[in-house]
Motif scaffolding. Structure first.
Motif, PDB file in Angstrom:
ATOM      1  N   LEU A  30     -14.443 -15.563  -4.868  1.00 40.27           N
ATOM      2  CA  LEU A  30     -13.774 -16.750  -4.333  1.00 40.27           C
ATOM      3  C   LEU A  30     -13.885 -16.797  -2.816  1.00 40.27           C
ATOM      4  O   LEU A  30     -14.124 -17.867  -2.232  1.00 40.27           O
ATOM      5  CB  LEU A  30     -12.306 -16.751  -4.761  1.00 40.27           C
ATOM      6  CG  LEU A  30     -11.452 -17.917  -4.230  1.00 40.27           C
ATOM      7  CD1 LEU A  30     -12.003 -19.247  -4.731  1.00 40.27           C
ATOM      8  CD2 LEU A  30      -9.988 -17.736  -4.648  1.00 40.27           C
ATOM      9  N   ALA A  31     -13.714 -15.653  -2.169  1.00 47.25           N
ATOM     10  CA  ALA A  31     -13.819 -15.599  -0.706  1.00 47.25           C
ATOM     11  C   ALA A  31     -15.208 -16.022  -0.248  1.00 47.25           C
ATOM     12  O   ALA A  31     -15.357 -16.758   0.745  1.00 47.25           O
ATOM     13  CB  ALA A  31     -13.499 -14.192  -0.213  1.00 47.25           C
ATOM     14  N   ALA A  32     -16.231 -15.569  -0.965  1.00 46.58           N
ATOM     15  CA  ALA A  32     -17.601 -15.949  -0.610  1.00 46.58           C
ATOM     16  C   ALA A  32     -17.807 -17.449  -0.791  1.00 46.58           C
ATOM     17  O   ALA A  32     -18.438 -18.112   0.046  1.00 46.58           O
ATOM     18  CB  ALA A  32     -18.598 -15.169  -1.463  1.00 46.58           C
ATOM     19  N   ALA A  33     -17.245 -18.005  -1.876  1.00 45.71           N
ATOM     20  CA  ALA A  33     -17.391 -19.439  -2.128  1.00 45.71           C
ATOM     21  C   ALA A  33     -16.687 -20.263  -1.049  1.00 45.71           C
ATOM     22  O   ALA A  33     -17.236 -21.256  -0.549  1.00 45.71           O
ATOM     23  CB  ALA A  33     -16.839 -19.775  -3.512  1.00 45.71           C
TER      24      ALA A  33
ATOM     25  N   ALA B 175     -15.928 -19.280   2.048  1.00 46.76           N
ATOM     26  CA  ALA B 175     -16.644 -19.098   3.313  1.00 46.76           C
ATOM     27  C   ALA B 175     -17.905 -19.947   3.354  1.00 46.76           C
ATOM     28  O   ALA B 175     -18.249 -20.528   4.391  1.00 46.76           O
ATOM     29  CB  ALA B 175     -16.991 -17.623   3.498  1.00 46.76           C
ATOM     30  N   SER B 176     -18.571 -20.040   2.219  1.00 46.74           N
ATOM     31  CA  SER B 176     -19.778 -20.859   2.156  1.00 46.74           C
ATOM     32  C   SER B 176     -19.464 -22.332   2.369  1.00 46.74           C
ATOM     33  O   SER B 176     -20.122 -23.011   3.170  1.00 46.74           O
ATOM     34  CB  SER B 176     -20.453 -20.651   0.796  1.00 46.74           C
ATOM     35  OG  SER B 176     -21.516 -21.569   0.611  1.00 46.74           O
TER      36      SER B 176
ATOM     37  N   GLY C  67     -26.503 -25.115   1.085  1.00 51.15           N
ATOM     38  CA  GLY C  67     -25.925 -23.823   1.430  1.00 51.15           C
ATOM     39  C   GLY C  67     -25.088 -23.235   0.314  1.00 51.15           C
ATOM     40  O   GLY C  67     -25.170 -22.042   0.016  1.00 51.15           O
ATOM     41  N   VAL C  68     -24.284 -24.079  -0.326  1.00 51.35           N
ATOM     42  CA  VAL C  68     -23.437 -23.620  -1.425  1.00 51.35           C
ATOM     43  C   VAL C  68     -24.309 -23.142  -2.587  1.00 51.35           C
ATOM     44  O   VAL C  68     -23.981 -22.154  -3.262  1.00 51.35           O
ATOM     45  CB  VAL C  68     -22.480 -24.739  -1.868  1.00 51.35           C
ATOM     46  CG1 VAL C  68     -21.775 -24.370  -3.164  1.00 51.35           C
ATOM     47  CG2 VAL C  68     -21.453 -25.026  -0.769  1.00 51.35           C
TER      48      VAL C  68
ATOM     49  N   ALA D 258     -25.399 -13.421   1.082  1.00 49.17           N
ATOM     50  CA  ALA D 258     -25.579 -14.666   0.334  1.00 49.17           C
ATOM     51  C   ALA D 258     -24.995 -15.850   1.102  1.00 49.17           C
ATOM     52  O   ALA D 258     -25.599 -16.929   1.165  1.00 49.17           O
ATOM     53  CB  ALA D 258     -24.922 -14.548  -1.043  1.00 49.17           C
ATOM     54  N   VAL D 259     -23.819 -15.649   1.687  1.00 50.80           N
ATOM     55  CA  VAL D 259     -23.192 -16.715   2.472  1.00 50.80           C
ATOM     56  C   VAL D 259     -24.038 -17.036   3.704  1.00 50.80           C
ATOM     57  O   VAL D 259     -24.258 -18.210   4.035  1.00 50.80           O
ATOM     58  CB  VAL D 259     -21.764 -16.310   2.886  1.00 50.80           C
ATOM     59  CG1 VAL D 259     -21.163 -17.337   3.838  1.00 50.80           C
ATOM     60  CG2 VAL D 259     -20.875 -16.163   1.647  1.00 50.80           C
TER      61      VAL D 259
END
Length: 247
Positions: free
Chosen positions: A14-17, A19-20, A45-46, A75-76
């Motif tokens: 979730l944090a990566a999503a 941040a993206s 980007g997402v 990834a982000v």
């Protein structure tokens, strides 16, 4: 009942999503006043960051390690590079230092997550697969960013692995396992280095183009060698199905 490890993995994803989406949105709409282009840039980007997020959420058991979190960060960052590539492709903007800087950070972190995984004893097929997919996605993004400036032939760098994977669906021999190779790792790293060098605003196209061309030649030769080895292993297995096949 969901374990603490699974909950932590969900939080990491979730944090990566977030941040993206948040970082990509800021990058897109700060540099592109056009809402349609900005939305396309955010979506690009997402989509790249989602490779890491989906990889984590599909694991069974669901777990993330320190190395996985570094890979999620990559990834982000690769997603941010994709966001910044859209105005290059759609709006005709030249590559800037922001794209190159983020790309360099993502490139350098590629040497960190694997080392951390080995040091902490958390090497896993899931982690290695996610790392490889992010590497491939970053190369595709950088080759797209370089294409308007150097020529559309640079897309061969980013697309070659995907063509190889598609070919393995038709030719099962290409789906075999390859032994780890320092040469393969070096050549893979050389692709990102060459593209980032060529994308640097201070480097003229006349200097960046031959560097990327040399990297592409090395990559092509590496794939040819791997294909030849896989075909040879396949023939050995077919001719000697009950025996041992030397890698």
């Amino acid at each position: 009942m969901e374990t603490n490890a699974a909950r932590r993995a969900g939080v990491d994803a979730l944090a990566a999503a977030v941040a993206s989406l948040a970082g990509g949105g800021w990058l897109a709409f700060a540099s592109m006043p056009d809402a349609a282009q900005g939305s396309l840039a955010v979506a690009a980007g997402v989509a790249i960051a989602a490779i890491g997020v989906v990889s984590v959420l599909r694991r069974n058991p669901r777990i993330t390690t320190t190395a996985d979190r570094i890979t999620l960060t990559r990834a982000v960052l690769a997603g941010y590079c994709a966001t910044l590539t859209v105005p290059i492709l759609v709006g005709g903007q030249p590559p800037g230092w922001l794209l190159v800087t983020i790309g360099i950070i993502a490139f350098l972190l590629d040497g960190v997550d694997g080392r951390v995984a080995r040091l902490t004893g958390h090497v896993s097929p899931d982690g290695a697969r996610m790392d490889m997919e992010i590497d491939a996605a970053l190369l595709l993004v950088l080759s797209c960013a370089a294409a308007p400036q150097l020529g559309w032939w640079t897309l061969a760098i980013g697309l070659m692995r995907y063509v190889f994977v598609a070919a393995s669906r038709v030719r099962p021999a290409l789906g075999g396992e390859l032994r780890p190779s320092p040469a393969r790792r070096f050549i893979g790293a050389a692709q990102a280095f060459a593209l980032l060098l060529a994308l640097a605003p201070a480097v003229p196209s006349s200097a960046g183009r031959p560097v990327v061309a040399i990297a592409l030649v090395l990559l092509t030769l590496s794939f040819i060698r791997d294909i030849a080895n896989l075909e040879r292993h396949h023939r050995q297995h077919v001719n000697n199905p009950g025996g041992l096949v030397n890698p």
